[in-house]
Design a protein around this motif. Structure first.
Motif, PDB file in Angstrom:
ATOM      1  N   MET A   1      22.346 -12.045   0.505  1.00 25.35           N
ATOM      2  CA  MET A   1      21.429 -10.899   0.246  1.00 25.35           C
ATOM      3  C   MET A   1      20.514 -11.687  -0.169  1.00 25.35           C
ATOM      4  O   MET A   1      19.286 -10.603  -0.524  1.00 25.35           O
ATOM      5  N   PHE A   2      20.836 -11.862  -1.406  1.00 27.21           N
ATOM      6  CA  PHE A   2      20.395 -12.220  -2.897  1.00 27.21           C
ATOM      7  C   PHE A   2      18.910 -13.401  -2.464  1.00 27.21           C
ATOM      8  O   PHE A   2      18.238 -13.282  -2.488  1.00 27.21           O
ATOM      9  N   HIS A   3      19.101 -14.037  -1.151  1.00 24.88           N
ATOM     10  CA  HIS A   3      18.784 -14.878  -0.784  1.00 24.88           C
ATOM     11  C   HIS A   3      17.648 -14.532   0.461  1.00 24.88           C
ATOM     12  O   HIS A   3      15.975 -15.065   0.304  1.00 24.88           O
ATOM     13  N   ALA A   4      17.997 -13.524   1.070  1.00 20.77           N
ATOM     14  CA  ALA A   4      17.462 -12.617   1.975  1.00 20.77           C
ATOM     15  C   ALA A   4      16.548 -11.794   0.854  1.00 20.77           C
ATOM     16  O   ALA A   4      14.380 -11.505   1.450  1.00 20.77           O
ATOM     17  N   LEU A   5      16.588 -11.308   0.304  1.00 23.51           N
ATOM     18  CA  LEU A   5      15.798 -10.145  -1.192  1.00 23.51           C
ATOM     19  C   LEU A   5      14.840 -10.847  -1.207  1.00 23.51           C
ATOM     20  O   LEU A   5      13.579 -10.824  -1.601  1.00 23.51           O
ATOM     21  N   ASP A   6      14.797 -12.561  -2.276  1.00 22.49           N
ATOM     22  CA  ASP A   6      13.939 -13.630  -2.754  1.00 22.49           C
ATOM     23  C   ASP A   6      13.059 -13.954  -1.401  1.00 22.49           C
ATOM     24  O   ASP A   6      11.824 -13.668  -2.224  1.00 22.49           O
ATOM     25  N   ILE A   7      13.332 -14.219  -0.041  1.00 16.21           N
ATOM     26  CA  ILE A   7      12.231 -14.356   0.904  1.00 16.21           C
ATOM     27  C   ILE A   7      12.075 -13.008   1.157  1.00 16.21           C
ATOM     28  O   ILE A   7      10.408 -13.520   0.864  1.00 16.21           O
ATOM     29  N   ILE A   8      12.285 -12.065   0.929  1.00 14.09           N
ATOM     30  CA  ILE A   8      11.393 -10.925   1.760  1.00 14.09           C
ATOM     31  C   ILE A   8       9.963 -11.023   0.805  1.00 14.09           C
ATOM     32  O   ILE A   8       9.021 -10.016   0.592  1.00 14.09           O
ATOM     33  N   GLY A   9      10.703 -10.217  -0.995  1.00 18.97           N
ATOM     34  CA  GLY A   9       9.822 -10.386  -2.075  1.00 18.97           C
ATOM     35  C   GLY A   9       8.875 -11.391  -2.459  1.00 18.97           C
ATOM     36  O   GLY A   9       7.348 -10.919  -2.514  1.00 18.97           O
ATOM     37  N   THR A  10       9.004 -12.836  -1.930  1.00 24.04           N
ATOM     38  CA  THR A  10       7.930 -13.379  -1.885  1.00 24.04           C
ATOM     39  C   THR A  10       6.545 -13.527  -1.054  1.00 24.04           C
ATOM     40  O   THR A  10       5.277 -13.319  -1.007  1.00 24.04           O
ATOM     41  N   LEU A  11       7.192 -13.345   0.469  1.00 24.29           N
ATOM     42  CA  LEU A  11       6.057 -13.179   1.187  1.00 24.29           C
ATOM     43  C   LEU A  11       5.588 -11.804   0.577  1.00 24.29           C
ATOM     44  O   LEU A  11       4.221 -11.817   1.301  1.00 24.29           O
ATOM     45  N   ALA A  12       6.083 -10.193   0.742  1.00 26.51           N
ATOM     46  CA  ALA A  12       5.012  -9.212   0.119  1.00 26.51           C
ATOM     47  C   ALA A  12       4.666  -9.907  -0.712  1.00 26.51           C
ATOM     48  O   ALA A  12       3.289  -8.688  -1.071  1.00 26.51           O
ATOM     49  N   PHE A  13       5.062  -9.599  -1.920  1.00 23.55           N
ATOM     50  CA  PHE A  13       3.669 -10.251  -2.935  1.00 23.55           C
ATOM     51  C   PHE A  13       2.738 -11.357  -2.560  1.00 23.55           C
ATOM     52  O   PHE A  13       1.958 -10.934  -2.675  1.00 23.55           O
ATOM     53  N   ALA A  14       3.353 -12.232  -1.918  1.00 24.47           N
ATOM     54  CA  ALA A  14       1.914 -13.831  -1.249  1.00 24.47           C
ATOM     55  C   ALA A  14       0.958 -11.790  -0.317  1.00 24.47           C
ATOM     56  O   ALA A  14      -0.495 -12.938  -0.662  1.00 24.47           O
ATOM     57  N   ILE A  15       1.775 -11.348   0.098  1.00 23.47           N
ATOM     58  CA  ILE A  15       0.773 -10.849   1.049  1.00 23.47           C
ATOM     59  C   ILE A  15      -0.611  -9.740  -0.055  1.00 23.47           C
ATOM     60  O   ILE A  15      -1.590  -9.278   0.421  1.00 23.47           O
ATOM     61  N   SER A  16       0.283  -9.123  -0.288  1.00 28.59           N
ATOM     62  CA  SER A  16      -0.491  -8.425  -1.278  1.00 28.59           C
ATOM     63  C   SER A  16      -1.498  -9.119  -2.537  1.00 28.59           C
ATOM     64  O   SER A  16      -2.425  -8.898  -2.378  1.00 28.59           O
ATOM     65  N   GLY A  17      -0.905 -10.239  -2.247  1.00 28.13           N
ATOM     66  CA  GLY A  17      -2.341 -11.001  -3.287  1.00 28.13           C
ATOM     67  C   GLY A  17      -2.936 -11.773  -2.891  1.00 28.13           C
ATOM     68  O   GLY A  17      -4.712 -11.516  -2.606  1.00 28.13           O
ATOM     69  N   ALA A  18      -2.469 -11.922  -1.491  1.00 22.67           N
ATOM     70  CA  ALA A  18      -4.498 -12.549  -0.106  1.00 22.67           C
ATOM     71  C   ALA A  18      -4.672 -11.121   0.323  1.00 22.67           C
ATOM     72  O   ALA A  18      -6.363 -11.384  -0.204  1.00 22.67           O
ATOM     73  N   LEU A  19      -4.221  -9.890  -0.040  1.00 24.36           N
ATOM     74  CA  LEU A  19      -5.017  -8.761   0.420  1.00 24.36           C
ATOM     75  C   LEU A  19      -5.589  -8.514  -0.253  1.00 24.36           C
ATOM     76  O   LEU A  19      -7.356  -8.386  -0.303  1.00 24.36           O
ATOM     77  N   THR A  20      -5.521  -8.426  -1.464  1.00 29.28           N
ATOM     78  CA  THR A  20      -6.260  -8.368  -3.015  1.00 29.28           C
ATOM     79  C   THR A  20      -7.471  -8.736  -2.899  1.00 29.28           C
ATOM     80  O   THR A  20      -8.543  -9.237  -2.938  1.00 29.28           O
ATOM     81  N   ALA A  21      -6.550 -10.339  -2.700  1.00 28.17           N
ATOM     82  CA  ALA A  21      -8.463 -11.491  -2.296  1.00 28.17           C
ATOM     83  C   ALA A  21      -9.421 -11.347  -1.553  1.00 28.17           C
ATOM     84  O   ALA A  21     -10.638 -11.582  -1.738  1.00 28.17           O
ATOM     85  N   ILE A  22      -8.931 -11.212  -0.089  1.00 24.82           N
ATOM     86  CA  ILE A  22      -9.755 -10.413   0.989  1.00 24.82           C
ATOM     87  C   ILE A  22     -10.442  -9.274   0.379  1.00 24.82           C
ATOM     88  O   ILE A  22     -11.697  -9.297   0.811  1.00 24.82           O
ATOM     89  N   ASN A  23     -10.346  -8.341  -0.434  1.00 22.12           N
ATOM     90  CA  ASN A  23     -10.684  -6.987  -0.407  1.00 22.12           C
ATOM     91  C   ASN A  23     -12.152  -7.460  -1.731  1.00 22.12           C
ATOM     92  O   ASN A  23     -12.854  -6.904  -1.788  1.00 22.12           O
ATOM     93  N   LYS A  24     -11.405  -8.473  -2.291  1.00 25.93           N
ATOM     94  CA  LYS A  24     -12.875  -8.999  -3.609  1.00 25.93           C
ATOM     95  C   LYS A  24     -13.446  -9.965  -2.785  1.00 25.93           C
ATOM     96  O   LYS A  24     -14.414 -10.161  -3.760  1.00 25.93           O
ATOM     97  N   LYS A  25     -13.568 -10.571  -1.242  1.00 25.26           N
ATOM     98  CA  LYS A  25     -14.262 -11.364  -0.506  1.00 25.26           C
ATOM     99  C   LYS A  25     -14.157 -12.995  -1.048  1.00 25.26           C
ATOM    100  O   LYS A  25     -15.933 -13.889  -1.294  1.00 25.26           O
ATOM    101  N   LEU A  26     -13.149 -13.064  -1.804  1.00 27.90           N
ATOM    102  CA  LEU A  26     -13.010 -14.688  -2.521  1.00 27.90           C
ATOM    103  C   LEU A  26     -13.360 -15.527  -1.387  1.00 27.90           C
ATOM    104  O   LEU A  26     -12.313 -14.654   0.094  1.00 27.90           O
ATOM    105  N   ASP A  27     -13.277 -17.056  -1.133  1.00 27.57           N
ATOM    106  CA  ASP A  27     -12.680 -17.555   0.042  1.00 27.57           C
ATOM    107  C   ASP A  27     -10.871 -17.976   0.158  1.00 27.57           C
ATOM    108  O   ASP A  27     -10.769 -17.544  -0.787  1.00 27.57           O
ATOM    109  N   LEU A  28     -11.542 -18.615   0.715  1.00 29.59           N
ATOM    110  CA  LEU A  28      -9.529 -19.191   1.725  1.00 29.59           C
ATOM    111  C   LEU A  28      -9.258 -19.746   0.159  1.00 29.59           C
ATOM    112  O   LEU A  28      -8.217 -19.365   0.311  1.00 29.59           O
TER     113      LEU A  28
END
Length: 200
Positions: free
Chosen positions: A1-28
Motif C-alpha cells: 500500500m505504501f509503495h502504491a500510494l507513492d506511485i499514485i501521489g507522484t503521478l498526480a502531483f506531476a500531472i498537477s504541476g504540468a497542467l499548471t505550467a501548460i496553463n501558464k503557456k510555458l515551453d516543454l
C-alpha cells in the motif's frame, strides 16, 4: 500500500504541476521542470529535515520515470481536458491526500512523535505545490483563504493516528485517511469552507 500510494501521489502531483505550467503557456522544458519540482519538492524537504540523504528520488529512479509519464500524459492529452482548472484541482487534491500519508509513514519509520509525523505529512503534501505556484508567479494555494489545504492534511493526520488505536489493518487506515483528506477538501471547495481572515 505504501509503495502504491507513492506511485499514485507522484503521478498526480506531476500531472498537477504540468497542467499548471501548460496553463501558464510555458515551453516543454518549463512544463517538465514544474512537473518535477511539484512531485518531489515536498518529499525533498522532508528527507532533508529527517536527515535522509541523498533524498529519495536520487536513490530510486522510479520517481523520475513516473514524473516523465505524468509529463507525457499531460503534454499529449491536455487539449482533451475540457476543464483544465477542474482537472488540475482534482489531481492536486489526490496528491494532497496521498503524500500526507507518505510523509507520516516516513516520520514513523524515523521514530518521531505523532505531532512531528503530522507536520512532516503536511510538508510532504503541500510544499511541492508551494514551489510550483511560486515558480508560476501565483500566490501559493496553501495561503489562499478560498481553499482548505494544509488544514485537511493536519486533520487527516489526526484521523490516521486515531484509527491506529482501533487495531484496523494498516493498509485500510492509510487508504481511509487518504480518502478522507481528498473528500474533505472537495467538500470544502464545493461548499466554500475556509478559515476566517483577520481584518485590518
Amino acid at each position: 500500500m505504501f509503495h502504491a500510494l507513492d506511485i499514485i501521489g507522484t503521478l498526480a502531483f506531476a500531472i498537477s504541476g504540468a497542467l499548471t505550467a501548460i496553463n501558464k503557456k510555458l515551453d516543454l522544458f518549463g512544463v517538465l521542470t514544474i512537473a518535477f519540482v511539484t512531485a518531489v519538492g515536498g518529499g525533498t524537504l522532508r528527507d532533508v529535515l529527517t536527515g535522509s540523504t541523498p533524498v529519495g528520488w536520487m536513490l530510486n529512479l522510479d520517481s523520475v520515470y513516473i514524473i516523465l509519464l505524468g509529463f507525457c500524459l499531460s503534454a499529449l492529452f491536455w487539449r482533451r481536458l475540457e476543464k483544465l482548472r477542474v482537472s488540475l484541482f482534482l489531481f492536486d487534491t489526490i496528491g494532497l491526500g496521498v503524500f500526507t500519508m507518505i510523509g507520516i509513514e516516513k516520520g514513523l519509520i524515523a521514530g518521531l512523535h505523532p505531532v512531528i509525523c503530522v507536520a512532516l505529512g503536511t510538508m510532504t503534501a503541500c510544499f511541492g505545490g508551494v514551489i510550483r505556484d511560486i515558480l508560476c508567479n501565483e500566490i501559493p494555494v496553501l495561503f489562499r483563504k478560498e481553499t482548505f489545504y494544509a488544514t485537511v492534511c493536519i486533520f487527516g493526520g489526526i484521523v490516521f493516528f486515531a484509527l491506529r488505536r482501533t487495531g484496523l489493518n494498516i493498509d485500510i487506515i492509510y487508504a481511509a485517511s487518504s480518502a478522507l483528506i481528498i473528500i474533505f477538501r472537495l467538500l470544502a471547495v464545493k461548499f466554500k469552507w475556509y478559515l476566517p481572515v483577520l481584518k485590518v
